[in-house]
Scaffold this active site. Structure first.
Site, PDB file in Angstrom:
ATOM      1  N   ARG A  96       7.325 -11.096   5.464  1.00  0.00           N
ATOM      2  CA  ARG A  96       6.989 -10.786   6.563  1.00  0.00           C
ATOM      3  C   ARG A  96       7.376 -12.142   7.658  1.00  0.00           C
ATOM      4  O   ARG A  96       7.961 -12.705   7.374  1.00  0.00           O
ATOM      5  CB  ARG A  96       5.433 -11.201   7.259  1.00  0.00           C
ATOM      6  CG  ARG A  96       4.228  -9.742   6.688  1.00  0.00           C
ATOM      7  CD  ARG A  96       2.948 -10.082   6.175  1.00  0.00           C
ATOM      8  NE  ARG A  96       2.925  -9.283   5.741  1.00  0.00           N
ATOM      9  CZ  ARG A  96       0.895  -8.526   5.330  1.00  0.00           C
ATOM     10  NH1 ARG A  96       0.852  -9.710   6.246  1.00  0.00           N
ATOM     11  NH2 ARG A  96       1.149  -7.722   4.797  1.00  0.00           N
ATOM     12  N   HIS A 107      -5.964  -1.887  -4.064  1.00  0.00           N
ATOM     13  CA  HIS A 107      -6.010  -0.126  -3.744  1.00  0.00           C
ATOM     14  C   HIS A 107      -7.212   0.564  -4.173  1.00  0.00           C
ATOM     15  O   HIS A 107      -6.571   0.659  -5.548  1.00  0.00           O
ATOM     16  CB  HIS A 107      -5.089   0.193  -2.886  1.00  0.00           C
ATOM     17  CG  HIS A 107      -4.514  -0.123  -1.681  1.00  0.00           C
ATOM     18  ND1 HIS A 107      -3.395  -1.256  -2.833  1.00  0.00           N
ATOM     19  CD2 HIS A 107      -4.589  -0.458  -1.059  1.00  0.00           C
ATOM     20  CE1 HIS A 107      -2.663  -1.999  -1.944  1.00  0.00           C
ATOM     21  NE2 HIS A 107      -3.317  -2.047  -0.510  1.00  0.00           N
ATOM     22  N   LYS A 137     -12.188  -3.582   9.349  1.00  0.00           N
ATOM     23  CA  LYS A 137     -11.993  -4.110   7.963  1.00  0.00           C
ATOM     24  C   LYS A 137     -12.864  -5.350   8.289  1.00  0.00           C
ATOM     25  O   LYS A 137     -13.301  -5.808   8.807  1.00  0.00           O
ATOM     26  CB  LYS A 137     -10.367  -5.283   7.479  1.00  0.00           C
ATOM     27  CG  LYS A 137     -10.080  -6.303   9.089  1.00  0.00           C
ATOM     28  CD  LYS A 137      -9.134  -6.862   8.914  1.00  0.00           C
ATOM     29  CE  LYS A 137      -8.475  -8.231   9.832  1.00  0.00           C
ATOM     30  NZ  LYS A 137      -7.243  -8.357   9.272  1.00  0.00           N
ATOM     31  N   CYS A 184       1.032  -1.031   0.188  1.00  0.00           N
ATOM     32  CA  CYS A 184       0.086   0.338  -0.228  1.00  0.00           C
ATOM     33  C   CYS A 184       0.973   1.336   0.181  1.00  0.00           C
ATOM     34  O   CYS A 184       0.282   2.833  -0.730  1.00  0.00           O
ATOM     35  CB  CYS A 184      -0.965  -0.484   1.062  1.00  0.00           C
ATOM     36  SG  CYS A 184      -0.574  -0.644   2.511  1.00  0.00           S
ATOM     37  N   ASP A 192      -2.882  -7.978  -4.525  1.00  0.00           N
ATOM     38  CA  ASP A 192      -3.676  -6.639  -3.609  1.00  0.00           C
ATOM     39  C   ASP A 192      -3.906  -5.579  -4.616  1.00  0.00           C
ATOM     40  O   ASP A 192      -3.504  -5.049  -5.709  1.00  0.00           O
ATOM     41  CB  ASP A 192      -1.922  -6.335  -3.128  1.00  0.00           C
ATOM     42  CG  ASP A 192      -1.924  -5.195  -1.715  1.00  0.00           C
ATOM     43  OD1 ASP A 192      -3.018  -5.800  -1.282  1.00  0.00           O
ATOM     44  OD2 ASP A 192      -0.823  -5.190  -0.725  1.00  0.00           O
ATOM     45  N   HIS A 240      -8.300  -1.160   0.816  1.00  0.00           N
ATOM     46  CA  HIS A 240      -6.899  -2.171   0.925  1.00  0.00           C
ATOM     47  C   HIS A 240      -8.133  -3.481   0.735  1.00  0.00           C
ATOM     48  O   HIS A 240      -9.660  -3.811   0.599  1.00  0.00           O
ATOM     49  CB  HIS A 240      -6.390  -2.762   2.014  1.00  0.00           C
ATOM     50  CG  HIS A 240      -5.731  -1.315   2.451  1.00  0.00           C
ATOM     51  ND1 HIS A 240      -4.468  -1.573   2.104  1.00  0.00           N
ATOM     52  CD2 HIS A 240      -6.242   0.094   3.013  1.00  0.00           C
ATOM     53  CE1 HIS A 240      -3.830  -0.065   2.882  1.00  0.00           C
ATOM     54  NE2 HIS A 240      -4.945   0.539   3.456  1.00  0.00           N
ATOM     55  N   GLN A 257       0.801 -11.408  -2.905  1.00  0.00           N
ATOM     56  CA  GLN A 257      -0.086 -10.637  -2.476  1.00  0.00           C
ATOM     57  C   GLN A 257      -0.989 -10.102  -3.586  1.00  0.00           C
ATOM     58  O   GLN A 257      -0.673  -9.515  -4.672  1.00  0.00           O
ATOM     59  CB  GLN A 257       0.017  -9.878  -1.323  1.00  0.00           C
ATOM     60  CG  GLN A 257      -0.505 -10.926  -0.448  1.00  0.00           C
ATOM     61  CD  GLN A 257      -0.491  -8.885   0.526  1.00  0.00           C
ATOM     62  OE1 GLN A 257       0.074  -7.603   0.387  1.00  0.00           O
ATOM     63  NE2 GLN A 257      -1.181  -8.861   1.377  1.00  0.00           N
TER      64      GLN A 257
END
Length: 661
Positions: A380, A402, A488, A351, A400, A534, A398
């Site tokens: 991570r 946005h 979330k 992000c 991912d 997200h 991911q």
């Protein structure tokens, strides 16, 4: 005649004598394990007061099952100290599907030890010992527990500050009233006792024979490697023997479906020690599944209005200070490393970099929603104790995305994303799910791990709650489970054997746009701040793949299967014929292998069955003469003499339909 008081039971007021216990209120109902009095769980021996609201709690609800399991943990501890009086007690809380208790012992428990302990536990259970609550002062507890150093530490009387209890500790500290629960035999003598907040079931008889010790292992006291390592014994307990059996059957089935085992059997992926823990590699067949997943979700994102972007694996550390991940997420990130005198970090999330793309030029309200998407590889620093196959890794991709929207567009965008997520799960064969809404901690709890004002959190939470409610799906609240920057929604999907997995997430973020100074020009010419949403559909491709392996037990639907057709000649002379059939299938995009090994035909068929390939095509003299093949399906059914063109059409149709066979 004794004085009367008024209590409310199941919504109805009732007059009862003073000194009435919860057990008196539910006399004769053996299913009731504890009572909920004014919202707090209490033993059935608890004396109710005038005006109390009392509810029965059975093992059919989680609170009751947790109490039963906590009582089983105490029986385990009693059994351990009966067998080994030198054993020192740690903590013994209920956990998902069972309980554990930590012990300081000279030697680790063996499987034979656990069997012996089960027998001692069963004897204690059969004796029908009563759990009796006793309030004690700190000083009295210190004297009584002088030989239990870990209990002393928990209450702050030795080695540590008051209130510094381990997670899951079964004793309240820091000014709360201390209590000891004694296990009392039928003759009134005390058999054993433990410092504990309770509550407990009335007697050990409640446990029946519906418990089992599962395994043991090392666990650091209070979860810190600086502390002594104790021996943790895990067990499970259920309301009935049938429920215990069903649970053990589920475990056996889960073991068969373990993605690590199937991954090795089918040559999908591995975890080389040379790379390090939590860093998988995908072999060619696993790479096929991963590529199919990536191709699918990339196309779906484009169809849903997203634009594909790409960002690097590392960044200057300052970027993550700007985003707020440092210090809020520092423990989850790998340590900084120096590049030309500047600290850099491996990225743990995409992000912040997407925010830089948004900020790279001026934006107008006409561009919103602006949807950015990438397969971002992140890293991570997961603790070694939680790394598990593909479902908990240290390096992963991911899907991912946005969405940058106006505040007015946020509800519609969240609904759009939720519909997208649910359709994706259905396409992958997971159609049993519910929603979980993770919020900031409730009023009165600590809020220092969250950024933003109360008004911002209330607005964001309300938007997510409204969309989740409108979906018609079951909604479960998760107080305190939000990300530091906003609430979330997570989709909790149940697999083929009923296990729940957290899959996709949708997060409302009002903080990062402010921290990065993101703006757009509104219709009236003013500069406004967008809302950032997200969303990750797979979440992690690696984790989603691991879940799919277990969901399907390795028998993937044809479109995902690494090998869609396995051709098996009855004898070597029919191999060339099947090679020609395979060429025709490949021209249609079908993944085909031919078993040209020296194995005898029956063994080839057994191997085909073990491989879980969707279609096995067999050819012998009759098939070749007729220009046909014989089908053998994964479920063991067979269809003979299918013309080649029809066979190809059937396989292609099954692949394109994304159905299971």
């Amino acid at each position: 005649m004794s004085a009367q008081i008024t209590v409310t039971i199941a919504g109805s007021e009732r007059q009862v004598p003073e000194q009435t216990t919860a057990a008196d209120l539910f006399e004769g109902d053996r299913a009731v394990l504890v009572a909920r009095v004014n919202g707090e769980l209490r033993d059935l021996a608890h004396v109710v007061a005038d005006g109390d609201v009392v509810e029965p709690v059975t093992a059919q609800e989680q609170d009751g099952l947790d109490v039963l399991r906590h009582s089983a943990a105490h029986v385990l501890a009693q059994a351990v100290q009966e067998v080994n009086p030198k054993a020192k007690l740690g903590i013994g809380p209920p956990v998902r599907d069972g309980f554990y208790y930590d012990f300081d012992v000279d030697e680790a428990f063996t499987p034979e030890d656990l069997k012996a302990l089960e027998k001692v536990m069963q004897r204690i259970v059969n004796e029908g010992q009563t759990f009796v609550r006793r309030e004690v002062s700190d000083e009295a507890a210190a004297v009584e527990l002088a030989d239990e150093p870990y209990k002393i530490e928990l209450i702050g009387l030795k080695g540590g500050a008051a209130g510094d209890a381990a997670e899951g500790a079964d004793v309240e500290v820091g000014g709360a009233q201390l209590t000891i629960y004694d296990n009392v035999k039928r003759d009134g003598s005390r058999a054993w006792g433990d410092l504990c907040r309770g509550p407990h079931v009335p007697t050990t008889k409640v446990l029946g024979n519906a418990f089992k010790l599962m395994r043991s292992g090392g666990a650091y006291w209070r979860g810190s490697e600086k502390n002594p390592q104790l021996q943790r014994v895990y067990g499970t307990a259920w309301a009935t023997k049938d429920e215990l059996k069903a649970y053990l059957d589920r475990l056996a089935e889960a073991e068969k479906r373990d993605h690590r085992k199937i991954g090795a059997e089918q040559d999908l992926f591995s975890f080389p020690d040379e790379l390090g823990s939590g860093l998988p590699v995908f072999h060619p067949k696993g790479g096929v599944i991963k590529r199919e997943m990536e191709d699918y979700v990339r196309l779906r994102h484009i169809e849903e209005g997203f634009e594909y972007v790409g960002t690097p694996h590392i960044s200057k550390e300052q970027l993550f200070h700007t985003s707020g991940h440092l210090p809020y997420y520092a423990e989850g990130m790998f340590a900084p490393f120096d590049v030309d005198g500047t600290d850099y970090r491996l990225k743990a999330m995409n992000c912040p970099m997407h925010n830089l793309i948004y900020r790279s030029r001026g934006r107008s309200y006409r561009e919103l929603p602006l949807r950015l998407f990438e397969f971002g590889h992140v890293y991570r620093n997961e603790k070694s104790g939680v790394v598990h196959g593909l479902t908990r890794v240290r390096g992963f991709a991911q899907d991912d995305s946005h969405s940058y929207v106006t505040a007015e567009q946020a509800p519609g965008e969240i609904k759009h994303l939720l519909d997208f997520v649910l359709s994706l799960l259905r396409d992958f064969g997971m159609d049993d799910y519910y929603l979980e809404l993770s919020t900031r901690e409730t009023e009165g709890d600590k809020k220092d791990k969250f950024i933003g004002s109360d008004d911002q959190w209330e607005l964001a939470t309300e938007v997510l709650r409204d969309v989740a409610t409108e979906s018609g799906l079951e909604l479960v609240m998760d107080p305190g489970g939000a990300a530091y920057y906003g609430p979330k929604i997570s989709v909790q999907a149940r697999d083929a054997i009923g296990r729940t997995w957290q899959m996709s997430t949708i997060q409302y973020d009002f903080n990062q746009p402010e921290r990065f100074g993101l703006e757009y020009q509104a219709a009236d010419g003013s500069r406004q701040q967008p809302v950032m949403i997200h969303s990750a559909k797979f979440g992690s491709i690696e984790r989603f793949l691991g879940v799919l392996v277990e969901h399907y037990a390795g028998a993937f639907p044809p479109w995902l299967s690494p090998v869609q057709v396995l051709a098996v000649p009855v004898a070597e002379e029919y191999s060339e014929y099947l090679h020609d059939v395979a060429k025709q299938l490949r021209r249609k995009g079908i993944r085909v292998e031919i078993d040209d090994s020296d194995d005898r035909f029956p063994k080839k068929i057994r191997n085909a069955s073990k491989s879980r390939v969707p279609f096995t095509l067999i050819a012998g003299e009759e098939d070749r003469s007729a220009g046909a093949v014989s089908f053998r399906y994964r479920n063991g059914e067979q269809k003979n003499g299918v013309p080649i063109a029809d066979a190809i059409a059937e396989v292609v149709a099954a692949v394109e339909a994304r159905t299971q066979v």
